[in-house]
Design an enzyme around this catalytic site. Structure first.
Site, PDB file in Angstrom:
ATOM      1  N   ASP A 122       0.848  -1.191   0.000  1.00 34.11           N
ATOM      2  CA  ASP A 122       0.000   0.000   0.000  1.00 34.11           C
ATOM      3  C   ASP A 122       0.885   1.243   0.000  1.00 34.11           C
ATOM      4  O   ASP A 122       1.771   1.383   0.842  1.00 34.11           O
ATOM      5  CB  ASP A 122      -0.898   0.007   1.241  1.00 34.11           C
ATOM      6  CG  ASP A 122      -2.033   1.011   1.113  1.00 34.11           C
ATOM      7  OD1 ASP A 122      -2.416   1.342  -0.017  1.00 34.11           O
ATOM      8  OD2 ASP A 122      -2.534   1.460   2.165  1.00 34.11           O
ATOM      9  N   TYR A 124       1.143   5.641  -0.358  1.00 33.25           N
ATOM     10  CA  TYR A 124       0.645   6.774   0.440  1.00 33.25           C
ATOM     11  C   TYR A 124       0.877   7.999  -0.437  1.00 33.25           C
ATOM     12  O   TYR A 124       1.581   8.917  -0.076  1.00 33.25           O
ATOM     13  CB  TYR A 124       1.494   6.804   1.717  1.00 33.25           C
ATOM     14  CG  TYR A 124       1.044   7.698   2.833  1.00 33.25           C
ATOM     15  CD1 TYR A 124      -0.223   7.577   3.405  1.00 33.25           C
ATOM     16  CD2 TYR A 124       1.917   8.642   3.382  1.00 33.25           C
ATOM     17  CE1 TYR A 124      -0.603   8.372   4.468  1.00 33.25           C
ATOM     18  CE2 TYR A 124       1.545   9.447   4.440  1.00 33.25           C
ATOM     19  CZ  TYR A 124       0.283   9.298   4.980  1.00 33.25           C
ATOM     20  OH  TYR A 124      -0.089  10.082   6.048  1.00 33.25           O
ATOM     21  N   HIS A 129      -3.871  13.849   1.048  1.00 35.26           N
ATOM     22  CA  HIS A 129      -4.130  12.924   2.156  1.00 35.26           C
ATOM     23  C   HIS A 129      -2.965  12.915   3.145  1.00 35.26           C
ATOM     24  O   HIS A 129      -3.171  13.001   4.365  1.00 35.26           O
ATOM     25  CB  HIS A 129      -4.371  11.508   1.616  1.00 35.26           C
ATOM     26  CG  HIS A 129      -4.498  10.469   2.697  1.00 35.26           C
ATOM     27  ND1 HIS A 129      -5.589  10.407   3.543  1.00 35.26           N
ATOM     28  CD2 HIS A 129      -3.653   9.469   3.084  1.00 35.26           C
ATOM     29  CE1 HIS A 129      -5.414   9.400   4.392  1.00 35.26           C
ATOM     30  NE2 HIS A 129      -4.252   8.815   4.136  1.00 35.26           N
ATOM     31  N   GLU A 195     -10.849   3.833   3.397  1.00 35.03           N
ATOM     32  CA  GLU A 195      -9.864   4.599   2.631  1.00 35.03           C
ATOM     33  C   GLU A 195     -10.171   4.381   1.162  1.00 35.03           C
ATOM     34  O   GLU A 195     -10.164   3.250   0.675  1.00 35.03           O
ATOM     35  CB  GLU A 195      -8.426   4.169   2.975  1.00 35.03           C
ATOM     36  CG  GLU A 195      -8.006   4.673   4.347  1.00 35.03           C
ATOM     37  CD  GLU A 195      -6.515   4.555   4.626  1.00 35.03           C
ATOM     38  OE1 GLU A 195      -5.861   3.701   4.010  1.00 35.03           O
ATOM     39  OE2 GLU A 195      -6.010   5.327   5.468  1.00 35.03           O
ATOM     40  N   GLN A 236      -4.541   2.691  15.039  1.00 32.08           N
ATOM     41  CA  GLN A 236      -3.445   3.215  14.215  1.00 32.08           C
ATOM     42  C   GLN A 236      -2.624   4.264  14.971  1.00 32.08           C
ATOM     43  O   GLN A 236      -1.395   4.234  14.981  1.00 32.08           O
ATOM     44  CB  GLN A 236      -4.034   3.820  12.938  1.00 32.08           C
ATOM     45  CG  GLN A 236      -3.001   4.340  11.938  1.00 32.08           C
ATOM     46  CD  GLN A 236      -3.672   4.959  10.691  1.00 32.08           C
ATOM     47  OE1 GLN A 236      -4.879   4.881  10.533  1.00 32.08           O
ATOM     48  NE2 GLN A 236      -2.879   5.561   9.838  1.00 32.08           N
ATOM     49  N   LYS A 249      -4.768  -1.871  10.109  1.00 35.95           N
ATOM     50  CA  LYS A 249      -5.008  -1.967   8.672  1.00 35.95           C
ATOM     51  C   LYS A 249      -5.259  -3.398   8.204  1.00 35.95           C
ATOM     52  O   LYS A 249      -5.941  -3.603   7.199  1.00 35.95           O
ATOM     53  CB  LYS A 249      -3.769  -1.455   7.911  1.00 35.95           C
ATOM     54  CG  LYS A 249      -3.412  -0.024   8.220  1.00 35.95           C
ATOM     55  CD  LYS A 249      -4.279   0.926   7.442  1.00 35.95           C
ATOM     56  CE  LYS A 249      -3.805   2.358   7.630  1.00 35.95           C
ATOM     57  NZ  LYS A 249      -4.534   3.266   6.772  1.00 35.95           N
TER      58      LYS A 249
HETATM   59 CA    CA Z   1      -4.175   2.844   2.794  1.00 36.81          CA
END
Ligand code: CA
Length: 418
Positions: A122, A124, A129, A195, A236, A249
């Protein structure tokens, strides 16, 4: 290109799309399939008519529970498969016209996770964001960490808990540290979030020790899916230092069942934002590598109407997929067919385009009201979250359909059916 097959005019699944997926009907046998309008075309049954003769030598690739072996045939073959289907659907004299039994009404098909995902990464890569989260979790003055504009930040996620659209999601429990408390507690997350992301499926193996350049990267991208990287914000915030996301996650991520090929999206290429400072040479790229894909997220409280809570676009990504893949393999790490790489939450500039509840409601400070008349800062039990995505111009519409899931907890098992 027009089709003799009836396709609703606003369909995501026009003749220009021809995505790939895995379905079953009542007999329970998996088959590779594509979608046209509101019907599913069984590619296993189509292959048995000799349709792919001279193109696909081992037709068992259409009978597998996942598309990995089909994808492994390589783009020269899979693109031709797609084109052959398109040609048949647009040719008034195609023999396919005499085979209505191959077209199954959508409601009669159960769609499955289309690939075996060996590894999931994943990224970012949305600057909006990353800035928003940096402001909330760290320092409003220095929201972006010093590395962010120099490399596409990412982490290795968990493949085992990636599920297909429609799968109920259990609210996770975990360790959280309430504000002002001295010690953490173990409780169901109070800050469950979605998300909004797009994932891409690797279409070609690379070798351990070798790197993929930005110019080669698209050869390795089979297609794209909608992706919801479910997150528990309170877990988180407590766990992420110093190694990054973990149990906040990996309890679930969900994806749409149809893989839209990169080739289908070719007419929707756009340029991304100018990257400043200039990136290192291995991250430089030519051409338009962002894609104009409209995105929206809806929340549907149980028994009520849905409300659209955000509208974003894949084109907002600061780092594009080619840069992500070049960076991922720059140290010689290999990628394999079926691996999934996700974009990271896709947020735009303003509140109406933020890709998570954390940002939309700014950490719980600005709740929104949904159709049940109640305030939401995060996702409640019984809520259904739906992500939709589509690319559209005057000539064509190519959509992803949707990825949706409802949140259940142990005391509401009946919700799983709704
Ligand atoms: Ca994510």
């Amino acid at each position: 290109m027009n089709s003799w097959f009836p396709i609703p005019s606003n369909s995501d699944f026009s003749i220009h799309n021809i995505p790939f997926g895995i379905g079953t009907i009542a007999d329970g046998r998996h088959f590779a399939c594509t979608r046209i309008g509101d019907h599913v075309l069984n590619l296993s049954a189509l292959a048995s008519t000799g349709f792919f003769k001279g193109l696909v030598s081992d037709e068992s690739v259409f009978d597998k529970p996942v598309l990995n072996d089909f994808i492994q045939l390589g783009k020269p073959v899979t693109n031709e498969v797609r084109q052959r289907i398109q040609n048949a659907l647009s040719d008034d004299h195609s023999p396919l016209r005499q085979m209505p039994q191959l077209f199954i009404p959508l409601d009669d098909v159960v769609m499955h996770l289309p690939v075996h995902i060996g590894d999931y990464t994943d990224f970012y890569s949305s600057i909006e964001h990353a800035t928003n989260v940096g402001k909330m979790f760290r320092d409003p003055e220095n929201a972006l960490l010093p590395n962010w504009r120099h490399l596409p930040v990412g982490y290795h996620g968990r493949a085992s808990s990636i599920v297909v659209s429609g799968t109920p999601i259990h609210r996770p429990s975990g360790q959280v540290k309430p504000k002002d408390a001295e010690s953490p507690v173990f409780i169901p997350t109070q800050r469950l979030d979605f998300e909004l992301e797009i994932g891409f499926i690797i279409g070609k193996d690379s070798y351990l020790g070798s790197s993929i350049t930005t110019a080669e990267a698209e050869e390795y991208i089979f297609g794209l899916v909608l992706f919801n990287d479910w997150s528990a914000r309170d877990i988180q915030a407590w766990e992420y230092v110093p190694l990054g996301p973990f149990l906040a996650k990996n309890f679930a991520s969900s994806m749409s069942p149809w893989i839209v090929t990169l080739e289908a999206l070719n007419d929707f290429r756009v340029s991304g934002v100018t990257q400043e400072p200039k990136v290192l040479p291995y991250l430089e790229f030519d051409g338009k590598r962002n894609y104009n894909v409209s995105l929206e997220v809806a929340i549907t409280p149980i028994g009520h109407e849905e409300a659209i809570v955000t509208k974003s676009n894949f084109k907002y990504m600061y780092w594009n997929m080619c840069q992500q893949l070049a960076h991922h393999t720059s140290n010689g790490c290999n990628v394999c067919v079926g691996d999934l790489m996700a974009s990271g939450t896709i947020s735009g500039h303003d509140k109406g385009s933020f890709g998570s509840m954390l940002e939309i409601c700014w950490g719980g400070k600005n709740p929104i009201t949904l159709s049940d008349g109640k305030l939401r800062s995060f996702i409640e039990d019984g809520d259904r979250v739906t992500i939709r995505g589509w690319a559209e111009n005057q000539e064509k519409r190519i959509g992803f359909g949707e990825v949706y899931n409802r949140i259940i907890n142990e005391t509401w098992p009946g919700l799983a059916a709704q």
